[in-house]
Write a protein that holds these residues in place. Sequence first.
Motif, mmCIF file in Angstrom:
data_model
loop_
_atom_site.group_PDB
_atom_site.id
_atom_site.type_symbol
_atom_site.label_atom_id
_atom_site.label_comp_id
_atom_site.label_asym_id
_atom_site.label_seq_id
_atom_site.Cartn_x
_atom_site.Cartn_y
_atom_site.Cartn_z
ATOM 1 N N ASP A 61 0.811 -1.217 0.000
ATOM 2 C CA ASP A 61 0.000 0.000 0.000
ATOM 3 C C ASP A 61 0.846 1.270 0.000
ATOM 4 O O ASP A 61 2.023 1.261 0.396
ATOM 5 N N ASP A 62 0.202 2.346 -0.422
ATOM 6 C CA ASP A 62 0.638 3.745 -0.243
ATOM 7 C C ASP A 62 1.694 4.207 -1.239
ATOM 8 O O ASP A 62 2.155 5.339 -1.160
ATOM 9 N N HIS A 112 -6.388 3.270 -3.967
ATOM 10 C CA HIS A 112 -6.228 3.529 -2.525
ATOM 11 C C HIS A 112 -6.538 5.004 -2.226
ATOM 12 O O HIS A 112 -5.947 5.586 -1.337
ATOM 13 N N HIS A 116 -4.997 9.312 0.164
ATOM 14 C CA HIS A 116 -5.030 8.535 1.402
ATOM 15 C C HIS A 116 -6.019 9.108 2.408
ATOM 16 O O HIS A 116 -5.739 9.270 3.606
ATOM 17 N N PRO A 152 -8.036 3.374 2.999
ATOM 18 C CA PRO A 152 -6.921 3.827 3.829
ATOM 19 C C PRO A 152 -7.259 3.637 5.316
ATOM 20 O O PRO A 152 -8.410 3.854 5.731
ATOM 21 N N HIS A 206 3.643 -2.293 3.054
ATOM 22 C CA HIS A 206 3.678 -0.954 2.462
ATOM 23 C C HIS A 206 4.958 -0.745 1.660
ATOM 24 O O HIS A 206 6.050 -1.075 2.137
HETATM 25 ZN ZN LIG Z 1 -2.658 3.126 3.095
#
Ligand SMILES: [Zn+2]
Length: 236
Positions: A61-62, A112, A116, A152, A206
């Motif tokens: 993620d991210d 995503h 966020h 998120p 992440h």
């Molecule tokens: Zn995230």
Amino acid sequence: MLALLMTLAMLVPGATAVPPGPAALTGASRRAVIPAPVTAAPVTTAPATAAARKTIALTFDDGPHPRYTPQVLNLLRKYHVKATFCIVGDNAARYPALVRRIRAEGHRLCNHTRNHANMTRLSNSAARKQITTAQRQIRAAAGVSPTVFRFPYGASNARVRAVVRDCGLRNLRWTVDTKDWERPAARTITARVLRGARPGAVVLMHDGGGNRSRTVASLDSTIRQLKHKGYTFVLG
Ligand SMILES: [Zn+2]
């Protein structure tokens, strides 16, 4: 026929102990010791459901992040593993080449939000805008639109889940939270994945949003040990 297969299987030490795992991992050893007709026996006598197969999904993620995402991609390529990347739209706009590379190397793109956002704190229209803007940003970078979405912070409720559905996206949850964003030791991240590993597990890690050097450092060992346990990697 079944009785014959079982008899033959009993004659081959260890034959019935082979789990109905991925063919890539167990097929070769089966073929090496058992005559061809018998290779089907363990498969036909065991449930072939997805839950019975040792599959696991790695998700990142991210990102994308110019430092960590390429390192994650290099490790995934080294082990021929496909994963799912939950992309922040504004990062896609900043690093479109990385989104293209993720896509080109066979991984799945996941929405995503644009920046966020905690979706539960937004109106329906603002939440929808987070999704549609990120869809546009990712499509502009990679040429395709995601079909999955991840909240998120994991922050969701029935109202914003309906918004996600209305946008035609599937909500991607996780079953193993590595808490890698707290930057534990690499071996701790690996241990958390292995502890939570079970058929159908979805692992949250992440590749962006901060210093992810420990996530990167954990990944080689994580993948090797999961493979050793007979897991195959599926998209989330
Ligand atoms: Zn995230």
